[in-house]
Design an enzyme around this catalytic site. Structure first.
Site, mmCIF file in Angstrom:
data_model
loop_
_atom_site.group_PDB
_atom_site.id
_atom_site.type_symbol
_atom_site.label_atom_id
_atom_site.label_comp_id
_atom_site.label_asym_id
_atom_site.label_seq_id
_atom_site.Cartn_x
_atom_site.Cartn_y
_atom_site.Cartn_z
ATOM 1 N N ASP A 294 8.883 56.260 70.151
ATOM 2 C CA ASP A 294 8.477 56.386 68.833
ATOM 3 C C ASP A 294 10.122 56.670 67.988
ATOM 4 O O ASP A 294 11.051 57.138 68.696
ATOM 5 C CB ASP A 294 7.680 57.562 68.141
ATOM 6 C CG ASP A 294 6.354 57.163 68.822
ATOM 7 O OD1 ASP A 294 6.189 56.347 69.375
ATOM 8 O OD2 ASP A 294 5.512 57.950 68.248
ATOM 9 N N HIS B 207 5.545 51.468 64.180
ATOM 10 C CA HIS B 207 5.299 52.933 63.936
ATOM 11 C C HIS B 207 5.274 52.991 62.632
ATOM 12 O O HIS B 207 5.561 54.147 61.974
ATOM 13 C CB HIS B 207 6.390 54.041 64.507
ATOM 14 C CG HIS B 207 5.882 55.107 64.786
ATOM 15 N ND1 HIS B 207 4.796 55.708 64.967
ATOM 16 C CD2 HIS B 207 6.914 56.624 64.318
ATOM 17 C CE1 HIS B 207 4.786 57.085 64.817
ATOM 18 N NE2 HIS B 207 5.935 57.474 64.717
ATOM 19 N N HIS C 114 10.470 59.871 72.513
ATOM 20 C CA HIS C 114 11.157 59.430 71.163
ATOM 21 C C HIS C 114 12.527 58.880 71.640
ATOM 22 O O HIS C 114 13.159 59.448 72.638
ATOM 23 C CB HIS C 114 11.290 60.268 70.188
ATOM 24 C CG HIS C 114 9.879 60.930 69.523
ATOM 25 N ND1 HIS C 114 9.219 61.920 69.921
ATOM 26 C CD2 HIS C 114 9.558 60.623 68.338
ATOM 27 C CE1 HIS C 114 8.041 62.084 69.482
ATOM 28 N NE2 HIS C 114 8.328 61.352 68.334
ATOM 29 N N HIS D 77 7.258 55.968 58.270
ATOM 30 C CA HIS D 77 6.705 57.196 58.899
ATOM 31 C C HIS D 77 5.697 57.957 57.930
ATOM 32 O O HIS D 77 5.949 59.212 57.918
ATOM 33 C CB HIS D 77 7.799 57.777 59.433
ATOM 34 C CG HIS D 77 7.626 58.723 60.578
ATOM 35 N ND1 HIS D 77 6.692 60.062 60.360
ATOM 36 C CD2 HIS D 77 7.725 58.545 61.680
ATOM 37 C CE1 HIS D 77 6.335 60.452 61.378
ATOM 38 N NE2 HIS D 77 6.807 59.761 62.474
#
Length: 409
Positions: free
Chosen positions: A208, A255, A349, A259
């Site tokens: 991510d 994503h 990540h 965010h």
């Protein structure tokens, strides 16, 4: 001779009187008959039974007039109600209710109904009446429900609108739903954990918040071991490494753009957050993703109802490495290995902070998983191996049918 002439004149006058007398008698008889008929059908009184009591009235009188003349025998008038049942006039409904010979008599029939012998009436309180209204057929938006539980969420049934009758009161101006003409079809979001078929074991590594300065190193490690992964890029972070992800045969997903915590977004900002990310990722990589991972995993049925037509699936995880806490490369590796099972999705990540520990941990994770018989694949490949996911969800080509509609949330 004179005597005979006088006799003749007298006899003639006598003959003239006979028709006159007969005519007079006829007139008298006709008048008597007329009086008799008038009395029988128009003038005489009749006893009508009302609520068990005898009440006199003139024969032939319309029942509505008879009731009014007797103050409706003390019964209460019905009320005039709005389309929602609110009282507009305490006495604006039917003035009374009437039953004759066991049958209810409509108010419109009372002026045509007349008093007659042996007539028996039951008079009671009037019925409430609804105001005049305009009726329309309007669309009903579908509801939304969920089915199952798991890391991958997708629309398994699109919602379709229904139809209902709506009344708008002419006096009150109120509107009221009155009848469902056609029931809507609910939108259904299914949630599964992938369960790949066969004897082999499969697992998906996901990254991510990239791309970032660490993405190239991660791609190089994956390429060295010949394994695939899924990258959930932020729209605000995309660069040439986004294209390198696609060119390396890995899976590109979204994503979102910035965010954002999606449940905090209204409908328009939610859709913009998803669409702008897809635009940015497509511009950088040449691939437009439908698969997303909502930040913090927060994508409720409300978000599905507002933006389900923009995505193919929302992907959560089964293994959380907690790498954002910077626990050390060994701890990150151990989290993956301890949680590994056939069909698992691991969260890591490649952006959003210092990801050196992820880079350091990755070779050991891959080697240990391969040694344990796992094949590392993309999320879409996990779905393909499962067999329960629709092909358009797997391929990222979902399109809401033309006759479907989203719930109104």
């Amino acid at each position: 001779m004179r005597h005979r002439e006088a006799y003749v004149r007298h006899e003639h006058r006598g003959m003239q009187r006979v028709p006159l007398i007969a005519a007079a008698v006829a007139v008298v008889l006709i008048a008597a008959v007329g009086i008799g008929i008038g009395y029988q059908f128009f003038w005489r009184s009749v006893d009508v039974t009302v609520n068990g009591q005898e009440v006199s009235g003139k024969i032939g009188t319309p029942v509505d007039q008879f009731l009014a003349d007797n103050n409706y025998f003390g019964v209460k008038a019905g009320r005039l109600l709005s389309v929602n049942g609110n009282v507009l006039d305490e006495q604006g409904g039917e003035r009374c209710s009437v039953i004759s010979e066991g049958e209810a008599v409509e108010t419109s029939e009372l002026p045509e109904m007349e008093l007659a012998d042996d007539l028996a009436l039951t008079v009671s309180d009037g019925l409430d009446k609804t105001e005049e209204y305009v009726e329309e057929i309007v669309e009903i938006a579908p509801n939304i429900t969920s089915d199952g539980s798991g890391a991958i969420q997708f629309v398994s049934q699109w919602g379709k609108p229904g139809k209902k009758k709506v009344w708008t009161g002419k006096q009150s101006g109120e509107t009221a739903d009155k009848e469902v003409v056609e029931a809507p079809v609910d939108m259904v979001v299914s949630m599964y954990n992938p369960k790949p078929k066969g004897d082999k074991k499969y697992i998906a590594l996901t990254f991510d918040d990239g791309p970032s300065a660490y993405t190239k190193d991660i791609l190089a490690i994956l390429d060295r071991y010949g394994v695939k992964a899924t990258f959930f890029n932020l729209g605000t972070q995309v660069d040439s490494d986004s294209k390198a992800v696609v060119e390396g045969g890995h899976e590109m997903a979204s994503h979102t753009n910035q965010h954002a915590n999606l449940p905090d977004c209204d409908r328009d900002s939610l859709r913009a957050e998803i669409s702008s990310a897809a635009d940015a990722i497509e511009g950088a990589s040449g691939f437009r993703p439908q698969m997303i991972r909502a930040p913090y995993g927060a994508f409720t049925l409300t978000e599905w109802a507002r933006a389900g037509d923009l995505i193919s699936c929302n992907v959560l995880w089964n293994i959380d490495t907690l790498d954002w806490k910077l626990p050390g490369a060994e701890a990150i590796k151990n989290k993956v290995l301890a949680g590994a099972y056939n069909g698992a999705i691991a969260l890591m990540h490649d952006g959003g902070g210092n990801r050196a520990q992820d880079v350091e941990a990755l070779p050991g994770i891959i080697e240990a998983l391969q040694a344990d018989g796992y094949e590392l694949v993309t999320v879409s490949e996990l779905m393909e191996l499962d067999g329960r996911f629709p092909q358009d969800v797997i391929d990222g080509t979902v399109k809401m049918p033309e006759d479907a509609t989203l719930p109104n949330l």
